[in-house]
Structure formats: structure tokens, C-alpha cells
Design an enzyme around this catalytic site. Structure first.
Site, PDB file in Angstrom:
ATOM      1  N   HIS A  82       0.772  -7.508  -9.555  1.00  0.00           N
ATOM      2  CA  HIS A  82       2.215  -7.304  -9.437  1.00  0.00           C
ATOM      3  C   HIS A  82       2.902  -8.646  -9.645  1.00  0.00           C
ATOM      4  O   HIS A  82       2.478  -9.654  -9.098  1.00  0.00           O
ATOM      5  CB  HIS A  82       2.554  -6.760  -8.047  1.00  0.00           C
ATOM      6  CG  HIS A  82       3.903  -6.106  -7.984  1.00  0.00           C
ATOM      7  ND1 HIS A  82       4.089  -4.754  -8.187  1.00  0.00           N
ATOM      8  CD2 HIS A  82       5.129  -6.614  -7.758  1.00  0.00           C
ATOM      9  CE1 HIS A  82       5.380  -4.470  -8.081  1.00  0.00           C
ATOM     10  NE2 HIS A  82       6.034  -5.582  -7.815  1.00  0.00           N
ATOM     11  N   ASP A 161      10.993   1.663   0.104  1.00  0.00           N
ATOM     12  CA  ASP A 161      11.154   0.632  -0.926  1.00  0.00           C
ATOM     13  C   ASP A 161      12.079   1.121  -2.037  1.00  0.00           C
ATOM     14  O   ASP A 161      12.860   0.351  -2.586  1.00  0.00           O
ATOM     15  CB  ASP A 161       9.807   0.185  -1.514  1.00  0.00           C
ATOM     16  CG  ASP A 161       9.997  -0.996  -2.472  1.00  0.00           C
ATOM     17  OD1 ASP A 161      10.601  -1.997  -2.046  1.00  0.00           O
ATOM     18  OD2 ASP A 161       9.590  -0.906  -3.638  1.00  0.00           O
ATOM     19  N   ARG A 168      19.103  -3.804  -2.537  1.00  0.00           N
ATOM     20  CA  ARG A 168      19.008  -5.266  -2.695  1.00  0.00           C
ATOM     21  C   ARG A 168      19.456  -5.692  -4.089  1.00  0.00           C
ATOM     22  O   ARG A 168      20.069  -6.742  -4.262  1.00  0.00           O
ATOM     23  CB  ARG A 168      17.557  -5.725  -2.449  1.00  0.00           C
ATOM     24  CG  ARG A 168      17.149  -5.649  -0.983  1.00  0.00           C
ATOM     25  CD  ARG A 168      15.660  -5.862  -0.822  1.00  0.00           C
ATOM     26  NE  ARG A 168      15.203  -7.079  -1.449  1.00  0.00           N
ATOM     27  CZ  ARG A 168      14.052  -7.192  -2.144  1.00  0.00           C
ATOM     28  NH1 ARG A 168      13.240  -6.167  -2.300  1.00  0.00           N
ATOM     29  NH2 ARG A 168      13.724  -8.335  -2.675  1.00  0.00           N
ATOM     30  N   SER A 183       8.388  -5.537   0.057  1.00  0.00           N
ATOM     31  CA  SER A 183       8.638  -4.618  -1.054  1.00  0.00           C
ATOM     32  C   SER A 183       7.375  -4.479  -1.912  1.00  0.00           C
ATOM     33  O   SER A 183       6.920  -3.365  -2.228  1.00  0.00           O
ATOM     34  CB  SER A 183       9.803  -5.159  -1.893  1.00  0.00           C
ATOM     35  OG  SER A 183       9.867  -4.523  -3.138  1.00  0.00           O
ATOM     36  N   LYS A 187       4.290  -1.127  -1.760  1.00  0.00           N
ATOM     37  CA  LYS A 187       3.870  -0.357  -2.946  1.00  0.00           C
ATOM     38  C   LYS A 187       2.376  -0.497  -3.182  1.00  0.00           C
ATOM     39  O   LYS A 187       1.680   0.469  -3.471  1.00  0.00           O
ATOM     40  CB  LYS A 187       4.620  -0.851  -4.200  1.00  0.00           C
ATOM     41  CG  LYS A 187       6.077  -0.444  -4.240  1.00  0.00           C
ATOM     42  CD  LYS A 187       6.708  -0.715  -5.596  1.00  0.00           C
ATOM     43  CE  LYS A 187       7.087  -2.148  -5.847  1.00  0.00           C
ATOM     44  NZ  LYS A 187       8.214  -2.672  -5.100  1.00  0.00           N
TER      45      LYS A 187
HETATM   46  N1  URA Z   1       9.008  -6.943  -7.197  1.00  0.00           N
HETATM   47  C1  URA Z   1       9.124  -6.006  -6.214  1.00  0.00           C
HETATM   48  O1  URA Z   1       8.468  -4.967  -6.264  1.00  0.00           O
HETATM   49  N2  URA Z   1       9.944  -6.242  -5.204  1.00  0.00           N
HETATM   50  C2  URA Z   1      10.681  -7.378  -5.090  1.00  0.00           C
HETATM   51  O2  URA Z   1      11.406  -7.536  -4.122  1.00  0.00           O
HETATM   52  C3  URA Z   1      10.572  -8.347  -6.115  1.00  0.00           C
HETATM   53  C4  URA Z   1       9.721  -8.108  -7.168  1.00  0.00           C
END
Ligand code: URA
Length: 402
Positions: A82, A161, A168, A183, A187
């Protein structure tokens, strides 16, 4: 408990308890606590920060807001990566099929555009017919047959999220280490990956503008992931310049296809191979990064990664032939170019300004309700350090309106 007391407690820099964080997240997802109170709380977190303990509580509360994927029976290793967000960062689109071609299973759960940075889900939506909303059954089938899937948060999986991310995005509360950590990790836990690679970006186009802040985010991600029982690695990468030669939703899909065809730009491919290598090390099939990079290069060069991509596009409802026919020709209605004012060398793009420009063109959102425009964006015809002749095109802008 009352939301307003939790907001003022955080505003004055105090540590919140697990019960208070749970109350806020559960209340938000249930619709009992409104957007305006949650954005006030997020702004308080932005300024006051959170302890590692609070970040762990927040991550757990977000995971518990919905279902988690049950991937038992899917043969491993289940590994994902990620990115913390960048401009022109389409690495996931190339990396997921490449990692699957190397034998990993990749349950990738991504997000939409956030702030001035692009989002994998918005890019995938630009593919004709492609669906990112998948049932548990379909996810398992995709992992078992293709080897990777690309999906997002939903009303069932990490709904907290999905809601917070969108809030956000439009409330100036993205650049917060604990909020980014929770966040991303919520996930990654919900999707069930056993090992994780984080691409932590710093520089003008990243949410962390200095390497020191990037390192602090990397420590937060890796420590919190490990405290929750997952193997995790972070790579610190530069986001001073836009990645690759294109930014914008369809444009980035196009550049990803070119990468998979072996025609990718060096900066993007270097990063992709390095992250594939770490995924292979974290997942166990290889012992060293050099071995991982060599395997990843072979799987890209022999066409296996491109084959996985096409299988996956078809599996998720996309039209491979229609997509391939759009490569190099599908563009927004209007375009303009910027030319070099004299002979010399390109001094570099300001990645933040490029991201803000792409958002203003419609590649991202100003309000939660906005839909993104798939075809707008920027093509970088010259990049830092390249020689320029007076009058040469350096940037092409694709727009939907004057
Ligand atoms: N990627 C995400 O999934 N969340 C964030 O807050 C920033 C980048």
C-alpha cells in the site's frame, strides 16, 4: 458519552481511551454522529496527534466497523502493498499483476483519490466495465484463479474508512500520521494479507513533505502492523517529482498497460521491481531483494504480468479489447501545451502543484459528492534533468472545459 466531549478532550491534547474512540467510530458508522463533529475531531487529531496506543485503538475500531474477508483455504502467501499516496503513483496497477505472476496471492484493497493524490479505485473505474465492488465469494474466486483482485472499502468491509477517507479528503485532515496509519492498516487487516509492504512517500507531492516525517509514518505503520500480528516492511521513496509521465485516471491506466508491455519509464519500473522484490521477500518465496528483483523482471519481460492483468480485467467485468483499443487515443476533449522558454535543462516539476492542477481539472474531488472526470490530466513530455530546446513541448494538459 458525548461526541463534543471527545472532540474537546482531543483538542486539548489528552489521550483518548479505547471506549471513547470506539464510541466515536461506531456512532459515525451508525449515522448517529454527524460529519461536522467527526471532521472537528479529525482536525483535533491533526493538530494534537495520537499515541501509538490510540492509533492501535483507532485501527481496531475501524476494522471492527464491518466484516473482514475470510480467505482461509486460499493458498498463500497472501501479500499486499500500500502506498501512502503520491502524484502519478500508479505502481499498484503494475505491481499487483506482477506479484501474482511471481506466485503471490494479492488481495488488494485500495482507496479513491485523496487530497491532491490519485486513487487506485478511481483509476480502475476508468476501465470500460471494470467493477471494484466484489462479493467475498468473488474475491476468493479471483485469488484462487487469477491470483489477485483489486477492490475497495464498502458498506460491509471497513465502512469506517470509506466514510472517514471521503471526509478527510475534503476537510484538510489527510496529512496526519495516526489517521493515515489507521486508514491504511484497517483496510490491510480487513483484506486478510499475511505480510505487507508499505511504500512510504515523502517530498512535495506526498502527505509527508520531509524524509523525517516519512520515516515517522513508516515507523508508525510497521510498528502498529506488527503489534497487530502482521509481518510488515516499509520502503521510503521520493515523491519530489511526479512518478512516470502521466497523471490522471485513464492516463495512468494507459501508462500502467505500457509498463506491463515493457515500455514503462525508468522511475516507475525501478520502484515497481523493488516493491515486487520486497513483497516476495516478505511473503517468503525468495530470500533476497536481488533474487526478487530478478524474478520480477523475468515475469514482466516474458509477458506473464501482462497476461495476469488481462485475466484480472476480464475477471472483474472489464472489456480488455475495448481498453486496448483506447490506449494512446482516449483523451479529454481539450488540450493545451506548455513549451520551453529557452534552451537548457528541465529543472523539475513541483509534484504538489501538478497534483493540485490535476484535481482542479477534475481528476479528484472538491466535495464528497463530486464525481471524478476519467479523461483529464497531465502528460509530462519532459522531466527533470532532460535537455530542452526553445519552443519544445514540455507539458500537455487534458481538460473537459476551457
Ligand atoms: N492511503 C490510505 O489508504 N489512507 C490514507 O490516509 C492515505 C493513503
Amino acid at each position: 458519552m458525548r461526541a463534543v466531549e471527545i472532540i474537546t478532550k482531543k483538542r486539548s491534547g489528552q489521550e483518548l481511551s479505547e471506549a471513547e474512540i470506539r464510541f466515536l467510530i461506531d456512532g459515525y458508522v451508525a449515522g448517529d454522529i454527524p460529519d461536522y463533529q467527526v471532521s472537528a475531531w479529525a482536525m483535533a487529531v491533526y493538530f494534537q496527534g495520537m499515541t501509538f496506543g490510540e492509533t492501535g485503538f483507532l485501527t481496531r475500531a475501524m476494522i471492527a466497523s464491518g466484516d473482514v474477508l475470510h480467505l482461509d483455504g486460499v493458498p498463500g502467501p497472501l501479500v499486499d502493498k500500500h502506498s501512502t499516496g503520491g502524484v502519478g503513483d500508479k505502481v499498484s496497477l503494475v505491481l499487483a499483476p506482477l506479484a501474482a505472476a511471481c506466485g503471490l496471492r494479492v488481495p488488494m484493497m485500495s482507496g479513491r483519490a485523496l487530497g491532491h493524490t490519485g486513487g487506485t479505485l478511481d483509476k480502475l473505474d476508468a476501465i470500460p466495465g471494470f467493477k471494484t465492488a466484489l462479493t467475498q465469494e468473488k474475491i476468493r474466486e479471483g485469488l484462487n484463479t487469477v491470483g489477485y483482485i483489486m477492490t475497495g472499502q464498502s458498506a460491509e468491509v471497513v465502512p469506517a474508512d470509506r466514510l472517514l477517507y471521503a471526509l478527510r479528503d475534503v476537510s484538510g485532515t489527510v496529512e496526519s500520521i495516526p489517521l493515515i496509519t489507521a486508514s491504511i492498516l484497517s483496510k490491510k487487516f480487513a483484506e486478510g494479507a499475511e505480510a505487507l509492504v508499505f511504500d512510504v512517500k515523502s517530498g512535495r507531492g506526498a502527505f509527508m513533505d520531509t524524509v523525517e516525517k516519512g520515516r515517522a509514518l513508516a515507523v508508525s505503520l510497521v510498528e502498529t502492523a506488527r503489534s497487530l500480528g502482521r509481518r510488515a516492511v516499509a520502503v521510503l521513496t521520493d515523491m519530489g517529482q511526479p512518478l512516470g509521465r502521466m497523471t490522471g485516471n485513464f492516463l495512468e491506466v494507459e501508462e500502467s498497460v505500457l509498463c506491463l508491455r515493457g515500455q514503462g519509464p525508468d522511475d516507475l519500473m525501478t520502484l515497481t521491481y523493488r516493491q515486487a522484490a520486497w513483497m516476495l521477500v516478505a511473503g517468503g518465496p525468495v530470500k533476497t531483494v536481488a533474487e526478487g528483483e530478478a524474478l520480477a523482471r523475468r515475469k514482466l519481460e516474458d509477458g506473464s504480468a501482462l497476461k495476469k492483468w488481462e485475466e484480472s480485467v476480464a475477471f472483474q467485468g472489464g472489456d480488455v479489447a475495448a481498453l486496448n483499443a483506447q490506449i494512446g487515443v482516449r483523451r479529454a476533449k481539450l488540450s493545451g501545451v506548455l513549451t520551453a522558454p529557452g534552451d537548457g535543462w528541465h529543472g523539475g516539476w513541483d509534484a504538489l502543484e501538478c497534483g493540485l492542477a490535476a484535481t482542479a481539472l477534475g481528476a479528484g474531488r472538491n466535495r464528497k459528492e463530486d464525481t471524478v472526470l476519467p479523461d483529464v490530466g497531465l502528460e509530462f513530455l519532459a522531466k527533470r534533468g532532460e535537455p530542452l530546446k526553445k519552443g519544445q513541448d514540455v507539458l500537455r494538459v487534458w481538460a473537459d472545459s476551457e
